[in-house]
Design a protein around this motif. Sequence first.
Motif, PDB file in Angstrom:
ATOM      1  N   ASP A 153      27.748  76.691  17.435  1.00 52.99           N
ATOM      2  CA  ASP A 153      28.916  77.159  16.674  1.00 52.99           C
ATOM      3  C   ASP A 153      28.482  77.971  15.456  1.00 52.99           C
ATOM      4  OD1 ASP A 153      30.535  75.882  18.493  1.00 52.99           O
ATOM      5  OD2 ASP A 153      30.858  74.096  17.240  1.00 52.99           O
ATOM      6  N   ARG A 154      27.457  77.473  14.771  1.00 50.42           N
ATOM      7  CA  ARG A 154      26.967  78.190  13.591  1.00 50.42           C
ATOM      8  C   ARG A 154      26.390  79.553  13.980  1.00 50.42           C
ATOM      9  NH1 ARG A 154      21.526  76.647  10.161  1.00 50.42           N
ATOM     10  NH2 ARG A 154      21.359  78.662   9.103  1.00 50.42           N
ATOM     11  N   ALA A 155      25.612  79.574  15.058  1.00 51.17           N
ATOM     12  CA  ALA A 155      25.003  80.828  15.498  1.00 51.17           C
ATOM     13  C   ALA A 155      26.060  81.842  15.917  1.00 51.17           C
ATOM     14  CB  ALA A 155      24.042  80.559  16.654  1.00 51.17           C
ATOM     15  N   GLN A 156      27.102  81.357  16.567  1.00 49.90           N
ATOM     16  CA  GLN A 156      28.183  82.260  16.979  1.00 49.90           C
ATOM     17  C   GLN A 156      28.905  82.842  15.760  1.00 49.90           C
ATOM     18  OE1 GLN A 156      30.297  79.538  19.563  1.00 49.90           O
ATOM     19  NE2 GLN A 156      29.283  80.329  21.411  1.00 49.90           N
ATOM     20  N   ARG A 157      29.107  82.004  14.735  1.00 47.26           N
ATOM     21  CA  ARG A 157      29.726  82.512  13.511  1.00 47.26           C
ATOM     22  C   ARG A 157      28.836  83.560  12.839  1.00 47.26           C
ATOM     23  NH1 ARG A 157      30.885  76.982  12.783  1.00 47.26           N
ATOM     24  NH2 ARG A 157      29.197  76.812  11.277  1.00 47.26           N
ATOM     25  N   ASP A 158      27.547  83.245  12.790  1.00 44.54           N
ATOM     26  CA  ASP A 158      26.604  84.196  12.169  1.00 44.54           C
ATOM     27  C   ASP A 158      26.549  85.511  12.938  1.00 44.54           C
ATOM     28  OD1 ASP A 158      26.114  82.205  10.375  1.00 44.54           O
ATOM     29  OD2 ASP A 158      23.983  81.942  10.868  1.00 44.54           O
ATOM     30  N   ALA A 159      26.641  85.411  14.270  1.00 42.53           N
ATOM     31  CA  ALA A 159      26.603  86.626  15.086  1.00 42.53           C
ATOM     32  C   ALA A 159      27.804  87.503  14.809  1.00 42.53           C
ATOM     33  CB  ALA A 159      26.544  86.248  16.577  1.00 42.53           C
ATOM     34  N   ARG A 193      13.198  76.487  16.871  1.00 48.72           N
ATOM     35  CA  ARG A 193      13.060  77.938  16.822  1.00 48.72           C
ATOM     36  C   ARG A 193      14.415  78.588  16.549  1.00 48.72           C
ATOM     37  NH1 ARG A 193      10.217  81.566  21.495  1.00 48.72           N
ATOM     38  NH2 ARG A 193      12.121  81.074  22.639  1.00 48.72           N
ATOM     39  N   ALA A 194      15.478  78.016  17.109  1.00 44.90           N
ATOM     40  CA  ALA A 194      16.816  78.541  16.833  1.00 44.90           C
ATOM     41  C   ALA A 194      17.139  78.417  15.347  1.00 44.90           C
ATOM     42  CB  ALA A 194      17.850  77.802  17.677  1.00 44.90           C
ATOM     43  N   LEU A 195      16.785  77.300  14.738  1.00 48.13           N
ATOM     44  CA  LEU A 195      17.002  77.122  13.305  1.00 48.13           C
ATOM     45  C   LEU A 195      16.277  78.211  12.511  1.00 48.13           C
ATOM     46  CD1 LEU A 195      16.580  73.252  12.861  1.00 48.13           C
ATOM     47  CD2 LEU A 195      18.682  74.543  12.498  1.00 48.13           C
ATOM     48  N   ALA A 196      15.005  78.433  12.869  1.00 50.10           N
ATOM     49  CA  ALA A 196      14.216  79.445  12.154  1.00 50.10           C
ATOM     50  C   ALA A 196      14.792  80.837  12.356  1.00 50.10           C
ATOM     51  CB  ALA A 196      12.764  79.402  12.633  1.00 50.10           C
ATOM     52  N   GLY A 214      17.898  85.657  10.162  1.00 53.08           N
ATOM     53  CA  GLY A 214      18.979  86.613  10.392  1.00 53.08           C
ATOM     54  C   GLY A 214      19.034  87.150  11.801  1.00 53.08           C
ATOM     55  N   ARG A 215      18.638  86.319  12.787  1.00 57.30           N
ATOM     56  CA  ARG A 215      18.644  86.746  14.182  1.00 57.30           C
ATOM     57  C   ARG A 215      19.472  85.785  15.029  1.00 57.30           C
ATOM     58  NH1 ARG A 215      12.556  86.589  15.031  1.00 57.30           N
ATOM     59  NH2 ARG A 215      13.083  86.972  17.200  1.00 57.30           N
ATOM     60  N   PRO A 216      20.793  85.782  14.807  1.00 53.99           N
ATOM     61  CA  PRO A 216      21.652  84.827  15.519  1.00 53.99           C
ATOM     62  C   PRO A 216      21.665  85.016  17.031  1.00 53.99           C
ATOM     63  CG  PRO A 216      22.983  86.443  14.349  1.00 53.99           C
ATOM     64  CD  PRO A 216      21.575  86.621  13.876  1.00 53.99           C
ATOM     65  N   ALA A 217      21.537  86.251  17.515  1.00 54.53           N
ATOM     66  CA  ALA A 217      21.552  86.487  18.960  1.00 54.53           C
ATOM     67  C   ALA A 217      20.353  85.810  19.621  1.00 54.53           C
ATOM     68  CB  ALA A 217      21.563  87.980  19.257  1.00 54.53           C
ATOM     69  N   ALA A 218      19.182  85.950  19.004  1.00 54.33           N
ATOM     70  CA  ALA A 218      17.978  85.302  19.538  1.00 54.33           C
ATOM     71  C   ALA A 218      18.108  83.782  19.452  1.00 54.33           C
ATOM     72  CB  ALA A 218      16.743  85.767  18.770  1.00 54.33           C
ATOM     73  N   ALA A 219      18.704  83.294  18.372  1.00 52.35           N
ATOM     74  CA  ALA A 219      18.929  81.853  18.232  1.00 52.35           C
ATOM     75  C   ALA A 219      19.838  81.336  19.337  1.00 52.35           C
ATOM     76  CB  ALA A 219      19.521  81.543  16.860  1.00 52.35           C
ATOM     77  N   LEU A 220      20.896  82.094  19.636  1.00 55.14           N
ATOM     78  CA  LEU A 220      21.837  81.682  20.687  1.00 55.14           C
ATOM     79  C   LEU A 220      21.146  81.577  22.037  1.00 55.14           C
ATOM     80  CD1 LEU A 220      25.146  83.570  19.810  1.00 55.14           C
ATOM     81  CD2 LEU A 220      24.897  81.103  20.204  1.00 55.14           C
ATOM     82  N   GLU A 221      20.220  82.470  22.318  1.00 53.41           N
ATOM     83  CA  GLU A 221      19.491  82.398  23.585  1.00 53.41           C
ATOM     84  C   GLU A 221      18.741  81.075  23.687  1.00 53.41           C
ATOM     85  OE1 GLU A 221      17.000  85.784  24.097  1.00 53.41           O
ATOM     86  OE2 GLU A 221      18.662  87.219  24.092  1.00 53.41           O
TER      87      GLU A 221
END
Length: 315
Positions: free
Chosen positions: A305-311, A270-273, A278-285
Amino acid sequence: RHAAAPSKNEHEDADPCPDLEVQPTKQGLEQAKANGNNNFAQGAVENATRWFSKAIWLAESGKVPEATTELRSILHSNRAFAHIKMARWLEAEGDCSKAIVLDPGNAKAKYRRALARAELDKPEEALKDLEIMLAARPETRGGKEETDLRARLEAQIIARSAVSMEESDKFPDIIVHRTFEGVESGKNTGNSLFAEGRLEDSVRWFSKCLWLLDTDKVPDAGIRGNQLKAALHKNRAFAYFKLTRWSESERDCFEALKHDHRDVKALYRRALARLELGRPAAALEDIEVALREQPQNEDLKALRDRAQRDAVDSA
């Protein structure tokens, strides 16, 4: 505003956190709230809930008569947010509801309850909470998080309506025996098709198996059927991901997580999706919840790391 002392059934008699020292005064409650907020900000979410719980216990056991309903509402709302970070959706919903009863104007509690209800598959109730919050705080109406949540809830409502209308077999050409073993075999066929790169065909097999389970056409499924449904949703989610159908992938992971909210594979997918959506904050959760289950998982760390960069990029 001061409230009457709660009745016995509204609080526990025993101190939930006897090791935490909090003065039984309004100032003591404010300090406990600040300690909880600081722990939350530092990522010590479980410790944050303990500080909020201690303060709530003091306030609701009548030990701090000067505790206002507004302060008690904030404490419940803050603990709800901590529960959300740990994917404790029912607890979060309950705390938000208490916060709203204490202070109907608590907009954060309404938004957080909407978040929890989205995860609990209550999209209509969640959308109502979101609309009330937006009416109270119109300056947030165009915000990305609020817009994304609305879109997600509307998609859930549409998907639910579509499922309720699916009474006929969409895949009559796919033969799956209507037994637990038959559906298990159908899942394995879907896995084999996926491995061969036949993604659309694998989706059809997973969908047929899910349709049989969802419409109670597998009499011997029992409790095992829930685990099998979760596996089918996860597998179809990955096939959807490979087909760049991000929303369907997220929705399938959501369904899998209903059966186990700490399922690392479902959280990871789900984090990948969500990153692709375009929802890095939700992915990080999702990633943080998964890392609490598998703190040494290198794939999760890399995805974080990727999600933090995207955020940062989307800020």
